[in-house]
Design a protein around this motif. Sequence first.
Motif, PDB file in Angstrom:
ATOM      1  N   THR A 173     -11.964  25.855   2.849  1.00  0.00           N
ATOM      2  CA  THR A 173     -10.788  25.141   2.352  1.00  0.00           C
ATOM      3  C   THR A 173     -10.309  24.129   3.393  1.00  0.00           C
ATOM      4  OG1 THR A 173     -10.177  27.362   1.628  1.00  0.00           O
ATOM      5  CG2 THR A 173      -8.657  25.570   1.093  1.00  0.00           C
ATOM      6  N   ARG A 174     -10.239  24.615   4.603  1.00  0.00           N
ATOM      7  CA  ARG A 174      -9.720  23.782   5.683  1.00  0.00           C
ATOM      8  C   ARG A 174     -10.528  22.490   5.811  1.00  0.00           C
ATOM      9  NH1 ARG A 174     -11.288  25.913  11.086  1.00  0.00           N
ATOM     10  NH2 ARG A 174     -10.551  27.881  10.216  1.00  0.00           N
ATOM     11  N   ASP A 175     -11.861  22.664   5.818  1.00  0.00           N
ATOM     12  CA  ASP A 175     -12.719  21.489   5.979  1.00  0.00           C
ATOM     13  C   ASP A 175     -12.543  20.504   4.831  1.00  0.00           C
ATOM     14  OD1 ASP A 175     -13.583  22.613   8.259  1.00  0.00           O
ATOM     15  OD2 ASP A 175     -15.538  23.267   7.499  1.00  0.00           O
ATOM     16  N   ARG A 176     -12.471  21.059   3.635  1.00  0.00           N
ATOM     17  CA  ARG A 176     -12.316  20.200   2.462  1.00  0.00           C
ATOM     18  C   ARG A 176     -11.011  19.392   2.569  1.00  0.00           C
ATOM     19  NH1 ARG A 176     -10.667  22.389  -2.532  1.00  0.00           N
ATOM     20  NH2 ARG A 176     -11.192  24.407  -1.641  1.00  0.00           N
ATOM     21  N   VAL A 177      -9.937  20.101   2.871  1.00  0.00           N
ATOM     22  CA  VAL A 177      -8.640  19.433   2.978  1.00  0.00           C
ATOM     23  C   VAL A 177      -8.662  18.404   4.109  1.00  0.00           C
ATOM     24  CG1 VAL A 177      -6.208  19.788   3.490  1.00  0.00           C
ATOM     25  CG2 VAL A 177      -7.406  21.395   2.002  1.00  0.00           C
ATOM     26  N   MET A 178      -9.212  18.798   5.252  1.00  0.00           N
ATOM     27  CA  MET A 178      -9.284  17.913   6.400  1.00  0.00           C
ATOM     28  C   MET A 178      -9.969  16.594   6.065  1.00  0.00           C
ATOM     29  SD  MET A 178      -7.868  18.566   9.133  1.00  0.00           S
ATOM     30  CE  MET A 178      -8.011  19.141  10.826  1.00  0.00           C
ATOM     31  N   ASN A 179     -11.051  16.724   5.334  1.00  0.00           N
ATOM     32  CA  ASN A 179     -11.801  15.537   4.945  1.00  0.00           C
ATOM     33  C   ASN A 179     -10.965  14.580   4.126  1.00  0.00           C
ATOM     34  OD1 ASN A 179     -14.360  15.056   5.860  1.00  0.00           O
ATOM     35  ND2 ASN A 179     -15.167  16.847   4.757  1.00  0.00           N
ATOM     36  N   ILE A 180     -10.274  15.151   3.157  1.00  0.00           N
ATOM     37  CA  ILE A 180      -9.441  14.313   2.296  1.00  0.00           C
ATOM     38  C   ILE A 180      -8.321  13.667   3.103  1.00  0.00           C
ATOM     39  CG2 ILE A 180      -7.893  14.371   0.317  1.00  0.00           C
ATOM     40  CD1 ILE A 180      -9.726  16.567  -0.812  1.00  0.00           C
ATOM     41  N   ILE A 181      -7.755  14.448   4.021  1.00  0.00           N
ATOM     42  CA  ILE A 181      -6.709  13.903   4.884  1.00  0.00           C
ATOM     43  C   ILE A 181      -7.240  12.695   5.642  1.00  0.00           C
ATOM     44  CG2 ILE A 181      -5.415  14.345   6.997  1.00  0.00           C
ATOM     45  CD1 ILE A 181      -4.905  17.175   6.004  1.00  0.00           C
ATOM     46  N   LYS A 182      -8.429  12.855   6.175  1.00  0.00           N
ATOM     47  CA  LYS A 182      -9.017  11.770   6.951  1.00  0.00           C
ATOM     48  C   LYS A 182      -9.295  10.557   6.075  1.00  0.00           C
ATOM     49  CE  LYS A 182     -10.774  13.635  10.999  1.00  0.00           C
ATOM     50  NZ  LYS A 182     -11.574  14.789  11.354  1.00  0.00           N
TER      51      LYS A 182
ATOM     52  N   MET B 232       0.833  -1.202   0.000  1.00  0.00           N
ATOM     53  CA  MET B 232       0.000   0.000   0.000  1.00  0.00           C
ATOM     54  C   MET B 232       0.869   1.254   0.000  1.00  0.00           C
ATOM     55  SD  MET B 232      -3.013   1.013   2.670  1.00  0.00           S
ATOM     56  CE  MET B 232      -2.445   2.298   3.752  1.00  0.00           C
ATOM     57  N   HIS B 233       0.448   2.178  -0.790  1.00  0.00           N
ATOM     58  CA  HIS B 233       1.199   3.416  -0.952  1.00  0.00           C
ATOM     59  C   HIS B 233       0.741   4.438   0.092  1.00  0.00           C
ATOM     60  CE1 HIS B 233       2.333   7.182  -3.005  1.00  0.00           C
ATOM     61  NE2 HIS B 233       1.080   7.532  -2.865  1.00  0.00           N
ATOM     62  N   GLN B 234       1.660   4.855   0.930  1.00  0.00           N
ATOM     63  CA  GLN B 234       1.350   5.893   1.912  1.00  0.00           C
ATOM     64  C   GLN B 234       1.139   7.205   1.165  1.00  0.00           C
ATOM     65  OE1 GLN B 234       0.972   4.264   5.211  1.00  0.00           O
ATOM     66  NE2 GLN B 234       2.023   6.133   5.871  1.00  0.00           N
ATOM     67  N   SER B 235       0.032   7.876   1.412  1.00  0.00           N
ATOM     68  CA  SER B 235      -0.152   9.089   0.624  1.00  0.00           C
ATOM     69  C   SER B 235       0.722  10.230   1.132  1.00  0.00           C
ATOM     70  CB  SER B 235      -1.627   9.486   0.555  1.00  0.00           C
ATOM     71  OG  SER B 235      -2.180   9.514   1.840  1.00  0.00           O
TER      72      SER B 235
ATOM     73  N   LYS C 287      -8.020   9.626   3.225  1.00  0.00           N
ATOM     74  CA  LYS C 287      -6.823   8.940   2.726  1.00  0.00           C
ATOM     75  C   LYS C 287      -5.949   8.447   3.878  1.00  0.00           C
ATOM     76  CE  LYS C 287      -6.715  10.803  -1.808  1.00  0.00           C
ATOM     77  NZ  LYS C 287      -6.062  10.438  -3.063  1.00  0.00           N
ATOM     78  N   GLY C 288      -6.302   8.829   5.082  1.00  0.00           N
ATOM     79  CA  GLY C 288      -5.479   8.418   6.223  1.00  0.00           C
ATOM     80  C   GLY C 288      -4.080   9.002   6.133  1.00  0.00           C
ATOM     81  N   TYR C 289      -4.019  10.202   5.626  1.00  0.00           N
ATOM     82  CA  TYR C 289      -2.702  10.821   5.462  1.00  0.00           C
ATOM     83  C   TYR C 289      -2.093  11.222   6.797  1.00  0.00           C
ATOM     84  CZ  TYR C 289       0.709  14.485   4.659  1.00  0.00           C
ATOM     85  OH  TYR C 289       1.836  15.253   4.700  1.00  0.00           O
TER      86      TYR C 289
ATOM     87  N   ILE D 226       1.874  14.506   0.867  1.00  0.00           N
ATOM     88  CA  ILE D 226       1.202  15.800   0.925  1.00  0.00           C
ATOM     89  C   ILE D 226       0.767  16.238  -0.483  1.00  0.00           C
ATOM     90  CG2 ILE D 226       3.271  17.252   0.701  1.00  0.00           C
ATOM     91  CD1 ILE D 226       2.021  19.035   2.917  1.00  0.00           C
ATOM     92  N   TYR D 227       1.506  15.826  -1.496  1.00  0.00           N
ATOM     93  CA  TYR D 227       1.161  16.142  -2.885  1.00  0.00           C
ATOM     94  C   TYR D 227      -0.187  15.536  -3.257  1.00  0.00           C
ATOM     95  CZ  TYR D 227       6.243  16.617  -2.862  1.00  0.00           C
ATOM     96  OH  TYR D 227       7.525  16.956  -2.542  1.00  0.00           O
ATOM     97  N   ASP D 228      -0.386  14.294  -2.810  1.00  0.00           N
ATOM     98  CA  ASP D 228      -1.631  13.598  -3.143  1.00  0.00           C
ATOM     99  C   ASP D 228      -2.823  14.340  -2.563  1.00  0.00           C
ATOM    100  OD1 ASP D 228       0.063  11.677  -4.192  1.00  0.00           O
ATOM    101  OD2 ASP D 228       0.150  10.581  -2.285  1.00  0.00           O
ATOM    102  N   ILE D 229      -2.656  14.803  -1.342  1.00  0.00           N
ATOM    103  CA  ILE D 229      -3.749  15.510  -0.690  1.00  0.00           C
ATOM    104  C   ILE D 229      -4.006  16.821  -1.422  1.00  0.00           C
ATOM    105  CG2 ILE D 229      -4.560  16.497   1.482  1.00  0.00           C
ATOM    106  CD1 ILE D 229      -4.023  13.469   1.540  1.00  0.00           C
ATOM    107  N   ALA D 230      -2.914  17.524  -1.709  1.00  0.00           N
ATOM    108  CA  ALA D 230      -3.049  18.806  -2.406  1.00  0.00           C
ATOM    109  C   ALA D 230      -3.763  18.604  -3.739  1.00  0.00           C
ATOM    110  CB  ALA D 230      -1.673  19.425  -2.617  1.00  0.00           C
ATOM    111  N   GLY D 231      -3.341  17.590  -4.476  1.00  0.00           N
ATOM    112  CA  GLY D 231      -3.962  17.284  -5.765  1.00  0.00           C
ATOM    113  C   GLY D 231      -5.447  17.011  -5.615  1.00  0.00           C
ATOM    114  N   ALA D 232      -5.762  16.136  -4.691  1.00  0.00           N
ATOM    115  CA  ALA D 232      -7.162  15.753  -4.508  1.00  0.00           C
ATOM    116  C   ALA D 232      -8.028  16.936  -4.062  1.00  0.00           C
ATOM    117  CB  ALA D 232      -7.253  14.619  -3.486  1.00  0.00           C
ATOM    118  N   ALA D 233      -7.422  17.843  -3.314  1.00  0.00           N
ATOM    119  CA  ALA D 233      -8.209  18.971  -2.798  1.00  0.00           C
ATOM    120  C   ALA D 233      -8.178  20.174  -3.738  1.00  0.00           C
ATOM    121  CB  ALA D 233      -7.680  19.369  -1.426  1.00  0.00           C
TER     122      ALA D 233
END
Lengths: 329, 329
Positions: free
Chosen positions: B34-43, B1-4, B45-47, B6-13
Amino acid sequence: MHQSKIYDIAGAAGVSLATVSRVINHPEKVKKATRDRVMNIIKNKGYIPNANARGLASRRSTTVAVVVPTLNRASVSEMIQGIYDSANHYGYTIRLFITDNLGSNAKEWGEIVASSVDGILFMNDEMSSEVYSQIKNTPVPVVFVNSVSKDPEYGSVCINNEQSAYNITKNMIEKGRKKILFITTEHIYTVNIQKEKGYKRAMEEGGLTAEIIRTSGKVNINEEDFRAYFDSGNLPEVALAVRDSMAISFMNLAQKRGIKVPEQLEVIGFQNTRYAILSNPKLTCVDTPIYEIGNRAMSQLTELMQKPEETKPINEVVENEIIWRESTR
Amino acid sequence: MHQSKIYDIAGAAGVSLATVSRVINHPEKVKKATRDRVMNIIKNKGYIPNANARGLASRRSTTVAVVVPTLNRASVSEMIQGIYDSANHYGYTIRLFITDNLGSNAKEWGEIVASSVDGILFMNDEMSSEVYSQIKNTPVPVVFVNSVSKDPEYGSVCINNEQSAYNITKNMIEKGRKKILFITTEHIYTVNIQKEKGYKRAMEEGGLTAEIIRTSGKVNINEEDFRAYFDSGNLPEVALAVRDSMAISFMNLAQKRGIKVPEQLEVIGFQNTRYAILSNPKLTCVDTPIYEIGNRAMSQLTELMQKPEETKPINEVVENEIIWRESTR
DNA sequence: CTGAAAGCGCTTACAG
DNA sequence: CTGAAAGCGCTTACAG
């Protein structure tokens, strides 16, 4: 004071940083004269590479995580000491995590993984399916310490708890004892369940009735439970306890009631921690060589980290014996 | 499994990495949406940020080093548990070092420093001048645990060993005891020297003769020494031992010779470890609240790490009391 | 409030 | 055997 950097060393030695890095990581690739010169400067300046930069660039941190449920048990510290000595020998540093709610908390394991470790030594009291599912897909090798792995993906090191409990119970039966009490934890601990199985199997084979007290890990609660047991007029010939502290509490309480140990009651612990020789009389124990278990787990983990292709995780079973002391006759 | 990453999160958000980084480290600087959107993606993806990269870029590792001489003493594990709980509360992770030859080995301290820690919690048995000179110029704050700092550059947390020993000795003298034996380590431990001073001062003030046994940290050697002592016909009214394990060994040996505790002999330990309630009779102790000492040391260290300008290292003295149990009357 | 860019201190293919 | 250069995955002034 300014910590010197690899640039400083390179400058002082008149070489590139690449060469300094090689002197540190692959000395055989550097000409002896250069190597010696660089080495000297490193020593003089007391240069030590920045661990973060190193970890980031090489993707190896030479750090392992040690995950334990608590530090409040003598067995756990002895295990960590065993791990530490081995880690030290192999050049690894230890990051310590104390957590007992891994089953319920996925975040925690993620933090351990993200903390930049090359491998994880994992001791958990109950290897439930929640725990397994949580550690699934860990990107670094994991070795279970003091519990057997049911998943071929993970190595493990432990004693055969079931067989050890069977052996000691059978041993006492063969000596003619009939009323053998088993004292275990109320809480579900994997190792204690195995011990219980072994005890029950031996009792059954001997045509004897199993008798079990389930109590807490806390001394004051143990004592209440034991007091109640004695108050009901019970007196076993032998008490076998999964933890030394329980065995000792039980023994002390019995003696306060005038019961002679080992003449009227024999008491046996199942750990052989430092407590065992501080009791009066000294406690007979099924030895759990927990230092060695920690030590070997770290060795196996090192193999897995350093030669991932050639090495397969294995379930190591450490031999153990009975240490006869004064609490049995 | 690929650990995500910060780039992946930025891309997705659909934001830059700077923004993701800010969401994690300075959330107040990011617009809520913005914060909420990013936070969600972080959660999702388990980043979790890579600790090495983070440490390298920010020059902070949120890791502290805990340096202890051994793990084979109950007091040390209780202290580490105290440190851990506090560290956990403040968001720090622990790197464990077990080393007892710091005075002789400059390399070791350098390794601790280079291991990328923001601060160091240091427990050492003998704070000799070699030790002081070795830790000189450490680039991160150092707090001494369970010993008092003689250098204003370092903070410390401990009890007043000298006064505590004085108090318990005086207490027994006031009860009319005259023959009070002090049992300490042969090896030079700072805390034990302080205890000895307090004991001697009280004895002197009371016009009594100090009597001291110096023995090893090992139970079997203790026992030999104690046996020799009894064999010479000695019997104190009170035995005060710097470690619980010594007190218990002494008490057990006495009882095996038919000496009644506490009727003929009173025994007192000077730690109050988990051993104390597993002895028979239960051991009266001068409490050394070692969990709290560890806990407060970590708190002080956190202050020093987070507000280096506003905070000055201090010598904290933790209050302690006597826990009266069955081994005294 | 957000992005582009420099930089943290190393390691490691890639050339030579 | 050695050096120049890219890159590890982040953080943080600096602009805008």
